[in-house]
Design a protein around this motif. Structure first.
Motif, PDB file in Angstrom:
ATOM      1  N   GLN A 132       0.801  -1.231   0.000  1.00 30.20           N
ATOM      2  CA  GLN A 132       0.000   0.000   0.000  1.00 30.20           C
ATOM      3  C   GLN A 132       0.833   1.281   0.000  1.00 30.20           C
ATOM      4  O   GLN A 132       0.442   2.269  -0.598  1.00 30.20           O
ATOM      5  CB  GLN A 132      -0.930   0.025   1.220  1.00 30.20           C
ATOM      6  CG  GLN A 132      -2.105  -0.923   1.103  1.00 30.20           C
ATOM      7  CD  GLN A 132      -3.022  -0.840   2.317  1.00 30.20           C
ATOM      8  OE1 GLN A 132      -2.559  -0.772   3.448  1.00 30.20           O
ATOM      9  NE2 GLN A 132      -4.313  -0.853   2.083  1.00 30.20           N
ATOM     10  N   VAL A 133       1.989   1.254   0.702  1.00 35.80           N
ATOM     11  CA  VAL A 133       2.745   2.503   0.811  1.00 35.80           C
ATOM     12  C   VAL A 133       3.269   2.982  -0.540  1.00 35.80           C
ATOM     13  O   VAL A 133       3.666   4.135  -0.658  1.00 35.80           O
ATOM     14  CB  VAL A 133       3.902   2.424   1.826  1.00 35.80           C
ATOM     15  CG1 VAL A 133       3.391   2.347   3.241  1.00 35.80           C
ATOM     16  CG2 VAL A 133       4.836   1.288   1.518  1.00 35.80           C
ATOM     17  N   CYS A 134       3.313   2.097  -1.531  1.00 33.84           N
ATOM     18  CA  CYS A 134       3.705   2.545  -2.873  1.00 33.84           C
ATOM     19  C   CYS A 134       2.526   2.530  -3.852  1.00 33.84           C
ATOM     20  O   CYS A 134       2.337   3.461  -4.610  1.00 33.84           O
ATOM     21  CB  CYS A 134       4.829   1.682  -3.431  1.00 33.84           C
ATOM     22  SG  CYS A 134       6.377   1.871  -2.533  1.00 33.84           S
ATOM     23  N   HIS A 135       1.755   1.443  -3.820  1.00 37.19           N
ATOM     24  CA  HIS A 135       0.719   1.277  -4.852  1.00 37.19           C
ATOM     25  C   HIS A 135      -0.630   1.869  -4.448  1.00 37.19           C
ATOM     26  O   HIS A 135      -1.599   1.714  -5.185  1.00 37.19           O
ATOM     27  CB  HIS A 135       0.572  -0.204  -5.215  1.00 37.19           C
ATOM     28  CG  HIS A 135       1.764  -0.757  -5.945  1.00 37.19           C
ATOM     29  ND1 HIS A 135       2.021  -0.483  -7.266  1.00 37.19           N
ATOM     30  CD2 HIS A 135       2.799  -1.530  -5.520  1.00 37.19           C
ATOM     31  CE1 HIS A 135       3.154  -1.084  -7.644  1.00 37.19           C
ATOM     32  NE2 HIS A 135       3.644  -1.723  -6.592  1.00 37.19           N
ATOM     33  N   GLY A 136      -0.656   2.548  -3.308  1.00 38.04           N
ATOM     34  CA  GLY A 136      -1.889   3.222  -2.921  1.00 38.04           C
ATOM     35  C   GLY A 136      -2.794   2.336  -2.091  1.00 38.04           C
ATOM     36  O   GLY A 136      -2.752   1.109  -2.192  1.00 38.04           O
ATOM     37  N   LEU A 137      -3.621   2.982  -1.274  1.00 39.61           N
ATOM     38  CA  LEU A 137      -4.453   2.240  -0.339  1.00 39.61           C
ATOM     39  C   LEU A 137      -5.475   1.377  -1.054  1.00 39.61           C
ATOM     40  O   LEU A 137      -5.860   0.327  -0.560  1.00 39.61           O
ATOM     41  CB  LEU A 137      -5.147   3.209   0.610  1.00 39.61           C
ATOM     42  CG  LEU A 137      -4.166   3.928   1.523  1.00 39.61           C
ATOM     43  CD1 LEU A 137      -4.824   5.138   2.157  1.00 39.61           C
ATOM     44  CD2 LEU A 137      -3.623   2.985   2.582  1.00 39.61           C
ATOM     45  N   ASP A 138      -5.924   1.846  -2.225  1.00 37.51           N
ATOM     46  CA  ASP A 138      -6.932   1.099  -2.979  1.00 37.51           C
ATOM     47  C   ASP A 138      -6.322   0.424  -4.199  1.00 37.51           C
ATOM     48  O   ASP A 138      -7.030   0.040  -5.117  1.00 37.51           O
ATOM     49  CB  ASP A 138      -8.065   2.042  -3.414  1.00 37.51           C
ATOM     50  CG  ASP A 138      -8.856   2.546  -2.220  1.00 37.51           C
ATOM     51  OD1 ASP A 138      -8.762   1.916  -1.152  1.00 37.51           O
ATOM     52  OD2 ASP A 138      -9.550   3.570  -2.352  1.00 37.51           O
ATOM     53  N   ARG A 142      -9.940  -7.217  -7.438  1.00 36.81           N
ATOM     54  CA  ARG A 142     -10.012  -5.748  -7.455  1.00 36.81           C
ATOM     55  C   ARG A 142      -9.969  -5.244  -8.890  1.00 36.81           C
ATOM     56  O   ARG A 142     -10.753  -4.392  -9.294  1.00 36.81           O
ATOM     57  CB  ARG A 142      -8.824  -5.161  -6.671  1.00 36.81           C
ATOM     58  CG  ARG A 142      -8.913  -5.327  -5.176  1.00 36.81           C
ATOM     59  CD  ARG A 142      -9.826  -4.251  -4.563  1.00 36.81           C
ATOM     60  NE  ARG A 142      -9.274  -2.925  -4.774  1.00 36.81           N
ATOM     61  CZ  ARG A 142      -9.887  -1.977  -5.458  1.00 36.81           C
ATOM     62  NH1 ARG A 142     -11.072  -2.196  -5.974  1.00 36.81           N
ATOM     63  NH2 ARG A 142      -9.334  -0.787  -5.610  1.00 36.81           N
ATOM     64  N   ASN A 159      -4.774   1.839  -6.449  1.00 39.03           N
ATOM     65  CA  ASN A 159      -4.913   2.709  -7.613  1.00 39.03           C
ATOM     66  C   ASN A 159      -3.611   3.389  -8.012  1.00 39.03           C
ATOM     67  O   ASN A 159      -3.585   4.241  -8.884  1.00 39.03           O
ATOM     68  CB  ASN A 159      -5.976   3.780  -7.349  1.00 39.03           C
ATOM     69  CG  ASN A 159      -7.364   3.235  -7.587  1.00 39.03           C
ATOM     70  OD1 ASN A 159      -7.556   2.352  -8.414  1.00 39.03           O
ATOM     71  ND2 ASN A 159      -8.336   3.743  -6.850  1.00 39.03           N
ATOM     72  N   GLY A 160      -2.501   3.061  -7.317  1.00 37.75           N
ATOM     73  CA  GLY A 160      -1.214   3.629  -7.686  1.00 37.75           C
ATOM     74  C   GLY A 160      -0.940   4.940  -6.979  1.00 37.75           C
ATOM     75  O   GLY A 160      -1.783   5.477  -6.255  1.00 37.75           O
ATOM     76  N   SER A 161       0.282   5.439  -7.164  1.00 33.98           N
ATOM     77  CA  SER A 161       0.684   6.696  -6.557  1.00 33.98           C
ATOM     78  C   SER A 161       1.554   7.421  -7.564  1.00 33.98           C
ATOM     79  O   SER A 161       1.656   7.010  -8.712  1.00 33.98           O
ATOM     80  CB  SER A 161       1.478   6.421  -5.276  1.00 33.98           C
ATOM     81  OG  SER A 161       2.762   5.904  -5.612  1.00 33.98           O
ATOM     82  N   SER A 162       2.209   8.463  -7.100  1.00 40.17           N
ATOM     83  CA  SER A 162       3.060   9.232  -8.020  1.00 40.17           C
ATOM     84  C   SER A 162       4.316   8.461  -8.413  1.00 40.17           C
ATOM     85  O   SER A 162       5.034   8.858  -9.300  1.00 40.17           O
ATOM     86  CB  SER A 162       3.429  10.568  -7.379  1.00 40.17           C
ATOM     87  OG  SER A 162       4.055  10.354  -6.141  1.00 40.17           O
ATOM     88  N   PHE A 163       4.599   7.339  -7.724  1.00 43.80           N
ATOM     89  CA  PHE A 163       5.834   6.625  -8.052  1.00 43.80           C
ATOM     90  C   PHE A 163       5.645   5.119  -8.222  1.00 43.80           C
ATOM     91  O   PHE A 163       6.619   4.384  -8.309  1.00 43.80           O
ATOM     92  CB  PHE A 163       6.918   6.919  -7.015  1.00 43.80           C
ATOM     93  CG  PHE A 163       6.473   6.715  -5.593  1.00 43.80           C
ATOM     94  CD1 PHE A 163       5.819   7.725  -4.916  1.00 43.80           C
ATOM     95  CD2 PHE A 163       6.726   5.527  -4.937  1.00 43.80           C
ATOM     96  CE1 PHE A 163       5.398   7.548  -3.611  1.00 43.80           C
ATOM     97  CE2 PHE A 163       6.317   5.343  -3.620  1.00 43.80           C
ATOM     98  CZ  PHE A 163       5.651   6.362  -2.960  1.00 43.80           C
ATOM     99  N   GLY A 222     -12.206  -1.390  -3.167  1.00 40.88           N
ATOM    100  CA  GLY A 222     -11.011  -1.267  -2.332  1.00 40.88           C
ATOM    101  C   GLY A 222     -11.382  -1.151  -0.864  1.00 40.88           C
ATOM    102  O   GLY A 222     -12.554  -1.079  -0.497  1.00 40.88           O
ATOM    103  N   GLY A 223     -10.356  -1.145  -0.027  1.00 36.83           N
ATOM    104  CA  GLY A 223     -10.585  -0.960   1.406  1.00 36.83           C
ATOM    105  C   GLY A 223     -10.968  -2.252   2.098  1.00 36.83           C
ATOM    106  O   GLY A 223     -11.030  -3.334   1.515  1.00 36.83           O
TER     107      GLY A 223
END
Lengths: 148, 600
Positions: free
Chosen positions: A67-73, A133, A75-79, A140-141
């Motif tokens: 989650q800390v990279c790919h987002g809580l749901d 998912r 859905n990805g992140s800035s990196f 998500g969640g």
């Protein structure tokens, strides 16, 4: 299927597929079955949020490492990319390979998880959770359990 | 012969003495010139306040971009540039480049780009950010991601020395900006999610040799605490204060990392900082208060010995790291002038303490949504935890719902500002809550060690007030513990604030706007869309007598994760889910420094 075997199979299918295309056929159909394995672990009732069992919950827990990279749901992140999108592109075999040995993308670098029991023990659960998912079978969640 | 010896002795003493004094003096003299921005906080006290007033509440509406500078790096840009006597030092996220820029003609004097093992990147939990460099005595100090602390020649950019501060193979990395006090440079360590044991280290600025290293947890001598003379709100902490609060050897992999900002009070010679979460995120496996994680430390800057400590969140159950900045300000509390330390914690409480004694003066919520504790008991100093939000009491494999704030905290690293003109603190905040479910994990060195699943969403879903914004920018009265005004922001405010004598306050937004607001009312006076989302700090300086405002844009960091909160089109929200859009619709990656000025 062991990860090493997976990679050997990939190598073989990659280089020999022209000559032995029949080899790839059973693999593909096995993948198709694997891709929808999550269906046995989800219960949906009209008008309510879908519930999952312990098996997919374990997948969600393994996902907490991501989650800390790919987002809580997812859905990805800035990196790191959206796994909901990524699982539409890659099959289980490649997924397992990348999770195990890591991956260098255009912006981000994914670590190898092969040494991490919190992920590798539940790699099947993790794949099925993320595939569910990605296919939109569950939101998500945190989801409620139906098996307790 | 005798004469010769004496001469050597005198020369050595002079060299030593002048070395010590000039290092201290170089920082102080650079800071005393309000045209410089010589340290991350503008001053040792971390006020992020500038005496400059050319740009003010009346004319800020005319602000324009004077020049821009691309860093060529994509990932999250935290911190901000230093400006010292005509030279600007711009830092970047991994690979941690440093540019020396001549502000007169914006030419580049030199570029430093370290060769770092790319294997460092994946062990950085929340993007490869860096919060900036320190300057002293003709040297620029850079704390690289791979834990190497390097001293560069400020004139040439050549490396003078380098020292390894940790082991990335065991999950240690660095994101913090170092600071220089006297003849030492101070740095900490990141890696709480990998079970890294936190410490503050002081290295000699002349050769990089270690002066001292003091851990957050463990035996008294390794923590540099004195059972009789180190106090907790006036009472001696006693022997084995940390060991008694952990089960077995858990403290060895127990976190308490030190990746935030450091401040310094010259009068008491104390350096202040906070420690992070105890590992793992599953509180059930680490009974006890887990001291001294989640703690404010006041240490002697020469010896490292702790003068006082105060633990804000004993036995953390929510990942409320205590690392946010400690702002030193002299304000009137309860009718008397006090030398205070003001700290806006991740846990949603703002603390005002006497920085000399560690006495707790005020502890109040700085976001009304905060619900995990009803209040802080001023007698015991402990938060009074609300049982239904206790992830420990609810236990493993139980989803604790609607806890406010989320693990991001009501505020994360983004530093606040203090204006002595208004006596108010200006605080960038998050307005996000979470569900949190702890579960059993196994520890493996160098591997993440999380142990909880988390989902986050707008605080309005919990408060039921119909709002759906994820951040606020607030003005805080630290004497009363009250919000003076609060401006809602669509996204978490993840940019460091700047207050100036021009009666204005600046901050950046995740969707990329640099904003200026009225210091008394919060009324927006200026807004400009920079090339990317802002998670950097707003700084100011002068060049030939003209005032400039600087900010790095370049979205990323943990903010990028928090952003995803509530963004999915689920149906259980507020009926206002349509208001949320992916961050990607507002902004894209890329580091750019924007420099603003009034028209000529």
């Amino acid at each position: 299927m062991s990860v090493k075997k997976n990679i050997i199979v990939r190598g073989l299918t990659g280089s020999l597929c022209l000559f032995f295309s029949f080899i790839t056929l059973p693999v593909a159909s096995a993948d198709e079955n694997a891709a929808t394995a999550y269906k046995d672990h989800i219960q949906c009732v009209e008008g309510e949020a879908c519930k999952i069992d312990l098996y997919l919950t374990r997948g969600y827990r393994a996902f907490s490492q991501c989650q800390v990279c790919h987002g809580l749901d997812a859905n990805g992140s800035s990196f790191a990319p959206s796994l909901n999108d990524k699982l539409k592109e890659i099959d289980k075999e490649l997924f397992v390979e990348r999770v195990s040995y890591g991956f260098t993308g255009q912006v981000g670098v994914m670590p190898p998880w092969i040494e991490n029991p919190n992920v590798m023990k539940y790699i099947d659960n993790l794949y099925d959770y993320l595939k569910a998912r990605s296919d939109g079978a569950i939101p998500g969640g945190k989801l409620k359990r139906y098996d307790r | 012969m005798k004469y010769h010896l004496l001469r050597i002795l005198v020369a050595t003493c002079v060299a030593l003495f002048s070395g010590i004094v000039s290092a201290n003096d170089s920082v102080k003299s650079a800071m005393s010139n309000s045209g410089n921005w010589a340290i991350w906080g503008g001053d040792y006290a971390g006020t992020r306040y500038s005496e400059l007033d050319q740009i003010n509440a009346t004319n800020v509406k005319d602000l324009q971009v004077a020049w821009t500078f691309s860093t060529g790096v994509l990932r999250g840009h935290e911190g901000g540039p230093l400006v010292i006597d005509g030279t600007m030092y711009v830092h970047t996220p991994f690979p941690n480049k440093v540019f020396s820029v001549n502000i007169e003609d914006q030419t580049i004097n030199w570029v430093y780009e370290p060769k770092q093992d790319p294997d460092t990147i994946p062990v950085m939990c929340c993007d490869t950010v860096s919060r900036g460099v320190a300057y002293a005595d003709g040297k620029v100090f850079l704390q690289q991601a791979d834990t190497n602390l390097v001293a560069l020649d400020a004139k040439t950019g050549k490396k003078i020395w380098s020292v390894k501060n940790g082991d990335p193979k065991k999950g240690s990395t660095n994101t913090n900006a170092p600071i220089v006090i006297k003849d030492k440079v101070f740095t900490g360590i990141s890696g709480g999610e990998f079970g890294v044991r936190g410490f503050l280290a002081a290295y000699n600025i002349n050769d990089g040799s270690l002066a001292w290293k003091c851990f957050s947890t463990g035996p008294d001598d390794e923590m540099c605490v004195d059972p009789q003379n180190t106090t907790d709100r006036g009472t001696p902490i006693g022997p084995d204060s940390s060991l008694k609060t952990w089960e077995g050897d858990q403290w060895k992999i127990g976190g308490g990392t030190t990746w935030g900002w450091y401040t310094y009070d010259e009068e008491t010679n104390l350096v202040f900082y906070g420690t992070g979460n105890p590992s793992t995120w599953n509180p059930v496996v680490r009974p006890g208060d887990n001291k001294w994680s989640m703690t404010i430390f006041a240490r002697d800057a020469d010896t490292g010995m702790a003068k006082w400590v105060y633990q804000m969140t004993p036995h953390d159950e929510w990942d409320y790291d205590g690392v946010n900045e400690m702002i030193l300000a002299d304000i009137e509390v309860g009718g008397a002038m006090r030398k205070t330390l003001v700290h806006f914690d991740r846990n949603g409480f703002a603390y005002t303490l006497d920085r000399v004694t560690g006495e707790l003066l005020v502890a109040e919520k700085y976001d009304p949504a905060v619900n995990w504790a009803s209040h802080v008991d001023m007698e015991t100093g402990r938060p009074v935890v609300v049982a239904k939000y206790s992830t420990d009491q609810n236990g493993e494999d139980v989803n604790t719902e609607n806890v406010c704030p989320a693990a991001l905290g009501t505020k994360d690293q983004q530093p606040a500002a203090f204006s002595p003109k208004t006596n108010l603190f200006y605080v960038p905040t998050n307005h996000v809550c979470m569900d949190y479910e702890p579960f059993q994990v196994e520890y493996v060195a160098g591997q993440p060690y999380v142990g909880a699943t988390l989902s986050m969403f707008p605080a309005g879903r919990v408060t039921g007030d119909g709002t759906d914004h994820l951040g606020n920018f607030i003005a805080w009265d630290a004497a009363k513990g009250e919000i003076k005004w609060s401006v809602p922001e669509k996204f978490s405010v993840w940019s460091g604030a700047l207050a100036t004598a021009g009666d204005i306050v600046f901050y950046g937004t995740l969707d990329g706007h640099l904003k200026a607001v009225d210091a008394d009312t919060g009324e927006q006076l200026y807004s400009f869309k920079t090339p990317s989302g802002i998670i950097g700090n707003v700084n100011t300086y002068t060049q030939n007598g003209k005032q400039y405002i600087t900010v790095l844009s370049g979205v990323g960091g943990w903010a990028g994760i928090g952003m995803a909160a509530g963004l999915e089109g689920d149906t259980d929200g507020l009926g206002a889910v349509g208001a949320y859009k992916q961050l990607g619709k507002y902004t894209q990656l890329g580091g750019v420094l924007s420099v603003f000025a009034l028209p000529n």
